[in-house]
Motif scaffolding. Structure first.
Motif, PDB file in Angstrom:
ATOM      1  N   GLY A 254       0.810  -1.215   0.000  1.00  0.00           N
ATOM      2  CA  GLY A 254       0.000   0.000   0.000  1.00  0.00           C
ATOM      3  C   GLY A 254       0.840   1.260   0.000  1.00  0.00           C
ATOM      4  O   GLY A 254       0.484   2.261  -0.642  1.00  0.00           O
ATOM      5  N   GLN A 255       1.974   1.215   0.703  1.00  0.00           N
ATOM      6  CA  GLN A 255       2.871   2.371   0.712  1.00  0.00           C
ATOM      7  C   GLN A 255       3.480   2.599  -0.668  1.00  0.00           C
ATOM      8  O   GLN A 255       3.607   3.745  -1.124  1.00  0.00           O
ATOM      9  CB  GLN A 255       3.958   2.162   1.764  1.00  0.00           C
ATOM     10  CG  GLN A 255       3.430   2.146   3.191  1.00  0.00           C
ATOM     11  CD  GLN A 255       4.466   1.670   4.193  1.00  0.00           C
ATOM     12  OE1 GLN A 255       5.659   1.636   3.908  1.00  0.00           O
ATOM     13  NE2 GLN A 255       4.012   1.290   5.379  1.00  0.00           N
ATOM     14  N   LEU A 256       3.833   1.501  -1.360  1.00  0.00           N
ATOM     15  CA  LEU A 256       4.352   1.639  -2.720  1.00  0.00           C
ATOM     16  C   LEU A 256       3.272   2.228  -3.629  1.00  0.00           C
ATOM     17  O   LEU A 256       3.554   3.105  -4.452  1.00  0.00           O
ATOM     18  CB  LEU A 256       4.827   0.286  -3.241  1.00  0.00           C
ATOM     19  CG  LEU A 256       5.579   0.283  -4.582  1.00  0.00           C
ATOM     20  CD1 LEU A 256       6.564  -0.892  -4.633  1.00  0.00           C
ATOM     21  CD2 LEU A 256       4.642   0.202  -5.779  1.00  0.00           C
ATOM     22  N   PHE A 257       2.042   1.752  -3.464  1.00  0.00           N
ATOM     23  CA  PHE A 257       0.940   2.300  -4.265  1.00  0.00           C
ATOM     24  C   PHE A 257       0.791   3.801  -4.022  1.00  0.00           C
ATOM     25  O   PHE A 257       0.638   4.586  -4.964  1.00  0.00           O
ATOM     26  CB  PHE A 257      -0.363   1.582  -3.917  1.00  0.00           C
ATOM     27  CG  PHE A 257      -1.579   2.254  -4.495  1.00  0.00           C
ATOM     28  CD1 PHE A 257      -1.935   2.077  -5.821  1.00  0.00           C
ATOM     29  CD2 PHE A 257      -2.360   3.092  -3.709  1.00  0.00           C
ATOM     30  CE1 PHE A 257      -3.042   2.713  -6.357  1.00  0.00           C
ATOM     31  CE2 PHE A 257      -3.473   3.734  -4.229  1.00  0.00           C
ATOM     32  CZ  PHE A 257      -3.816   3.544  -5.564  1.00  0.00           C
ATOM     33  N   ASP A 258       0.814   4.222  -2.758  1.00  0.00           N
ATOM     34  CA  ASP A 258       0.671   5.651  -2.440  1.00  0.00           C
ATOM     35  C   ASP A 258       1.760   6.484  -3.101  1.00  0.00           C
ATOM     36  O   ASP A 258       1.503   7.569  -3.639  1.00  0.00           O
ATOM     37  CB  ASP A 258       0.706   5.854  -0.921  1.00  0.00           C
ATOM     38  CG  ASP A 258      -0.594   5.429  -0.245  1.00  0.00           C
ATOM     39  OD1 ASP A 258      -1.597   5.245  -0.963  1.00  0.00           O
ATOM     40  OD2 ASP A 258      -0.592   5.277   0.987  1.00  0.00           O
ATOM     41  N   GLU A 259       3.000   5.982  -3.056  1.00  0.00           N
ATOM     42  CA  GLU A 259       4.122   6.735  -3.633  1.00  0.00           C
ATOM     43  C   GLU A 259       3.964   6.891  -5.145  1.00  0.00           C
ATOM     44  O   GLU A 259       4.151   7.987  -5.689  1.00  0.00           O
ATOM     45  CB  GLU A 259       5.434   6.026  -3.298  1.00  0.00           C
ATOM     46  CG  GLU A 259       5.780   6.058  -1.808  1.00  0.00           C
ATOM     47  CD  GLU A 259       6.936   5.138  -1.462  1.00  0.00           C
ATOM     48  OE1 GLU A 259       7.497   4.523  -2.402  1.00  0.00           O
ATOM     49  OE2 GLU A 259       7.264   5.011  -0.268  1.00  0.00           O
ATOM     50  N   ILE A 361       5.751  -6.036  -7.508  1.00  0.00           N
ATOM     51  CA  ILE A 361       6.973  -5.238  -7.647  1.00  0.00           C
ATOM     52  C   ILE A 361       7.904  -5.469  -6.462  1.00  0.00           C
ATOM     53  O   ILE A 361       9.117  -5.573  -6.624  1.00  0.00           O
ATOM     54  CB  ILE A 361       6.616  -3.747  -7.785  1.00  0.00           C
ATOM     55  CG1 ILE A 361       5.689  -3.537  -8.993  1.00  0.00           C
ATOM     56  CG2 ILE A 361       7.862  -2.881  -7.910  1.00  0.00           C
ATOM     57  CD1 ILE A 361       5.154  -2.127  -9.136  1.00  0.00           C
ATOM     58  N   LEU A 362       7.330  -5.575  -5.267  1.00  0.00           N
ATOM     59  CA  LEU A 362       8.150  -5.775  -4.071  1.00  0.00           C
ATOM     60  C   LEU A 362       8.894  -7.103  -4.107  1.00  0.00           C
ATOM     61  O   LEU A 362       9.962  -7.232  -3.502  1.00  0.00           O
ATOM     62  CB  LEU A 362       7.265  -5.716  -2.822  1.00  0.00           C
ATOM     63  CG  LEU A 362       6.649  -4.353  -2.485  1.00  0.00           C
ATOM     64  CD1 LEU A 362       5.732  -4.469  -1.285  1.00  0.00           C
ATOM     65  CD2 LEU A 362       7.741  -3.328  -2.218  1.00  0.00           C
ATOM     66  N   ARG A 363       8.343  -8.081  -4.817  1.00  0.00           N
ATOM     67  CA  ARG A 363       8.990  -9.401  -4.868  1.00  0.00           C
ATOM     68  C   ARG A 363      10.091  -9.487  -5.917  1.00  0.00           C
ATOM     69  O   ARG A 363      10.834 -10.472  -5.961  1.00  0.00           O
ATOM     70  CB  ARG A 363       7.937 -10.490  -5.147  1.00  0.00           C
ATOM     71  CG  ARG A 363       6.928 -10.693  -4.033  1.00  0.00           C
ATOM     72  CD  ARG A 363       6.121 -11.956  -4.246  1.00  0.00           C
ATOM     73  NE  ARG A 363       5.302 -11.899  -5.442  1.00  0.00           N
ATOM     74  CZ  ARG A 363       4.047 -11.481  -5.484  1.00  0.00           C
ATOM     75  NH1 ARG A 363       3.460 -11.064  -4.354  1.00  0.00           N
ATOM     76  NH2 ARG A 363       3.353 -11.463  -6.605  1.00  0.00           N
ATOM     77  N   LEU A 364      10.215  -8.474  -6.759  1.00  0.00           N
ATOM     78  CA  LEU A 364      11.217  -8.497  -7.815  1.00  0.00           C
ATOM     79  C   LEU A 364      12.626  -8.244  -7.260  1.00  0.00           C
ATOM     80  O   LEU A 364      12.773  -7.633  -6.203  1.00  0.00           O
ATOM     81  CB  LEU A 364      10.885  -7.424  -8.866  1.00  0.00           C
ATOM     82  CG  LEU A 364       9.616  -7.631  -9.696  1.00  0.00           C
ATOM     83  CD1 LEU A 364       9.365  -6.405 -10.570  1.00  0.00           C
ATOM     84  CD2 LEU A 364       9.729  -8.883 -10.556  1.00  0.00           C
ATOM     85  N   PRO A 365      13.660  -8.677  -7.973  1.00  0.00           N
ATOM     86  CA  PRO A 365      15.031  -8.337  -7.564  1.00  0.00           C
ATOM     87  C   PRO A 365      15.219  -6.821  -7.567  1.00  0.00           C
ATOM     88  O   PRO A 365      14.554  -6.094  -8.315  1.00  0.00           O
ATOM     89  CB  PRO A 365      15.891  -8.999  -8.648  1.00  0.00           C
ATOM     90  CG  PRO A 365      15.020 -10.053  -9.252  1.00  0.00           C
ATOM     91  CD  PRO A 365      13.626  -9.546  -9.166  1.00  0.00           C
ATOM     92  N   ALA A 370      13.047  -0.572 -10.060  1.00  0.00           N
ATOM     93  CA  ALA A 370      12.888   0.808 -10.533  1.00  0.00           C
ATOM     94  C   ALA A 370      12.098   0.863 -11.837  1.00  0.00           C
ATOM     95  O   ALA A 370      11.174   1.684 -11.992  1.00  0.00           O
ATOM     96  CB  ALA A 370      14.252   1.467 -10.708  1.00  0.00           C
ATOM     97  N   ALA A 371      12.439  -0.011 -12.777  1.00  0.00           N
ATOM     98  CA  ALA A 371      11.747  -0.005 -14.067  1.00  0.00           C
ATOM     99  C   ALA A 371      10.282  -0.387 -13.910  1.00  0.00           C
ATOM    100  O   ALA A 371       9.393   0.211 -14.539  1.00  0.00           O
ATOM    101  CB  ALA A 371      12.443  -0.968 -15.039  1.00  0.00           C
ATOM    102  N   PHE A 376       4.446   0.893 -13.488  1.00  0.00           N
ATOM    103  CA  PHE A 376       3.224   0.928 -12.681  1.00  0.00           C
ATOM    104  C   PHE A 376       2.696   2.361 -12.584  1.00  0.00           C
ATOM    105  O   PHE A 376       1.487   2.601 -12.680  1.00  0.00           O
ATOM    106  CB  PHE A 376       3.510   0.361 -11.287  1.00  0.00           C
ATOM    107  CG  PHE A 376       2.321   0.327 -10.372  1.00  0.00           C
ATOM    108  CD1 PHE A 376       1.258  -0.528 -10.610  1.00  0.00           C
ATOM    109  CD2 PHE A 376       2.261   1.163  -9.254  1.00  0.00           C
ATOM    110  CE1 PHE A 376       0.164  -0.563  -9.752  1.00  0.00           C
ATOM    111  CE2 PHE A 376       1.174   1.132  -8.405  1.00  0.00           C
ATOM    112  CZ  PHE A 376       0.122   0.269  -8.653  1.00  0.00           C
ATOM    113  N   CYS A 377       3.598   3.305 -12.385  1.00  0.00           N
ATOM    114  CA  CYS A 377       3.209   4.722 -12.351  1.00  0.00           C
ATOM    115  C   CYS A 377       2.577   5.131 -13.680  1.00  0.00           C
ATOM    116  O   CYS A 377       1.552   5.832 -13.699  1.00  0.00           O
ATOM    117  CB  CYS A 377       4.431   5.587 -12.042  1.00  0.00           C
ATOM    118  SG  CYS A 377       4.108   7.361 -12.002  1.00  0.00           S
TER     119      CYS A 377
END
Length: 388
Positions: A254-259, A361-365, A370-371, A376-377
Motif C-alpha cells: 500500500g505504501q508503494l501504491f501511495d508513492e 513489484i516488491l517481490r522483484l530483484p 525501478a523499471a 506501474f506509475c
C-alpha cells in the motif's frame, strides 16, 4: 532401534541398559531444546547495519545448543543481519556469515514497535473455548515464557477464558440453520443489494462467515473512500499490516501504491480503495504470517461484498490490480501480464483497467524494481487520463 545385542556386545539403542537409556533421554532432551529454540526465539528490530535490516533476540536454552540450533535461522532469515544471545554463547549472522562468541553480559534487545501489534494479534486469536492449560504448557513450558512478548498476556487470558467462552456461547444461535438457509447465505443475493449504505455494509461484513477465511483473520478489512468516487482501485486481499490495523492499503504494498499514485498525480483521498477478498489469508511460520493466495471459492464468496461496494460507489472506472482482482471483477485472472495496460469491461459494463499488484513489484530483484515502478506509475497515469 537397533537390536540390543550382537555377538554379546551392546548395540546403540538398547533401552534396557540403564546407561544407554540415560544417554537416549539426554539426546531427546537436547533435540527438544533445539526445537523449542526454533519455536520461541523472538526477534526485535535493531538500527540498520550498512543498509541491511538488523534484528536481535535473547534466549535461555537448557543445553549448549547455540551452534546446533542457529543454522536453522541462518537459512530462514538469510536476507537480514541478526544476533541471538544466550547466557553463555552468542550467534552472529552478519552479511551472510554465521559466527559465535562467548556472551560477556546479558544483552536483551529493547522492545520494538511490532511487539504491540503481535500482542494485539495474539489476544485476538486466543480462543477461550478451546483453552487446555496443561496441553498449552506442555507445548510452551513456563520456563520459556520470559523469552516471549505475549507471555505477560497469558495469565490474564487464562483467568478471563471462562467468562469469554460463556459470552461466545450466549451469542450463538439456539438452533442450527436449515441446510437450504445455510447454502443461501453462501451465494450472492441480488435482491438484498439495495439495502444499506457503505458504512452499514462495513458493519455487516464484520460478521461475515461466507468462507473459512474469517476464522484465522484478525478482522474484516473493508474498502474506504468517497461514496461517489469516479475511480475505484481494487487490490487482491489484505496483508498482515492491513489485517491488524483494519484498513486497506496500509502495508508495504500500500505504501508503494501511495508513492506511485502521488507521482502519477492521483490523490488517494479522491478514490475508493478496496480488495477483492476482505480477510487476510496466510500460513503461519513461527512469528511471521506468510501471505497465501485466495482460491476461486474464496474469491467467489467475497465477490458478494465487492459487488455491493461497486453498486454503492458506481465508479466510472475500476483499476484491477493483480490476478485475484481481475478474477473477481472480470471472471478471469489468467494471463495478467499480457492483459496489463489494457481496458476491459466488467459484466455490468463498467470499464476495467488491468495492471499488476504492488506486491508483485516488491517481490522483484532490486535491479528490476525501478523499471517496474515506473511502468506501474505509467499505468496509473493512463487510468487517470481516461477519466478526463
Amino acid at each position: 532401534m537397533l537390536l540390543a545385542l550382537s555377538e554379546g556386545r551392546l548395540r546403540w539403542g538398547d533401552r534396557a541398559d540403564p546407561a544407554m537409556r540415560k544417554i537416549l533421554e539426554q539426546e531427546k532432551s537436547v533435540r527438544r531444546d533445539i526445537h523449542k529454540m526454533h519455536a520461541f526465539v523472538r526477534f526485535r528490530e535493531l538500527p540498520p547495519q550498512e543498509g541491511r535490516r538488523a534484528f536481535g533476540a535473547w534466549f535461555e536454552p537448557e543445553h549448549h545448543i547455540v551452534e546446533a540450533a542457529t543454522p536453522f535461522f541462518a537459512k530462514r532469515f538469510g536476507d537480514m543481519d541478526w544476533v541471538i544471545a544466550t547466557p553463555e554463547a552468542t550467534a552472529h549472522f552478519i552479511d551472510g556469515a554465521l559466527s559465535f562468541t562467548e556472551t560477556e553480559a546479558e544483552s536483551r534487545p529493547p522492545e520494538d514497535a511490532t511487539e504491540a501489534l503481535w500482542r494485539t494479534y495474539y489476544t485476538n486469536i486466543f480462543n477461550p473455548a478451546r483453552l487446555m492449560v496443561k496441553a498449552m504448557q506442555s507445548e510452551m513450558p513456563k520456563k520459556y515464557w520470559k523469552n516471549l512478548p505475549e507471555a505477560d498476556l497469558i495469565p490474564g487470558l487464562i483467568r478471563g477464558a471462562q467468562g469469554r467462552a460463556a459470552e461466545m456461547q450466549a451469542r450463538m444461535p439456539t438452533e442450527p440453520p436449515k441446510r437450504r438457509e445455510a447454502v443461501a447465505r453462501m451465494l450472492p443475493q441480488p435482491e438484498q443489494a439495495a439495502a444499506g449504505s457503505l458504512e452499514e455494509l462495513h458493519q455487516q461484513a464484520e460478521a461475515c462467515t461466507r468462507c473459512p477465511l474469517h476464522g484465522p483473520a484478525t478482522q474484516v478489512v473493508f474498502g474506504e473512500g468517497p461514496p461517489d468516487a469516479a475511480l475505484m482501485i481494487v487490490g487482491e486481499q489484505p496483508g498482515d499490516r492491513e489485517d491488524l490495523v483494519g484498513r486497506p492499503f496500509v502495508g508495504p504494498a500500500g505504501q508503494l501504491f501511495d508513492e506511485e499514485a502521488e507521482r502519477a498525480g492521483l490523490d488517494r483521498r479522491q478514490v475508493y480503495v478496496t480488495n477483492a477478498v476482505k480477510h487476510f489469508k496466510f500460513a503461519p511460520r513461527g512469528k511471521r504470517r506468510i501471505h497465501s493466495k485466495p482460491d476461486a471459492g474464496e474469491v467467489t464468496a467475497c465477490r458478494w461484498w465487492l459487488d455491493l461496494e461497486r453498486e454503492r460507489v458506481k465508479p466510472k472506472l475500476i483499476v484491477a490490480m493483480g490476478a485475484t482482482a481481475c478474477l473477481s471483477i472480470t471472471g478471469s485472472g489468467a494471463n495478467l501480464l499480457k492483459r496489463r495496460g489494457q481496458f476491459e469491461t466488467a459484466p455490468d459494463g463498467t470499464p476495467v483497467f488491468v495492471t499488476v499488484h504492488p506486491s508483485y513489484i516488491l517481490r522483484l530483484p532490486d535491479e528490476a524494481k525501478a523499471a517496474e515502478r515506473q511502468r506501474f506509475c505509467d499505468d496509473l497515469k493512463t487510468a487517470l487520463a481516461s477519466l478526463t
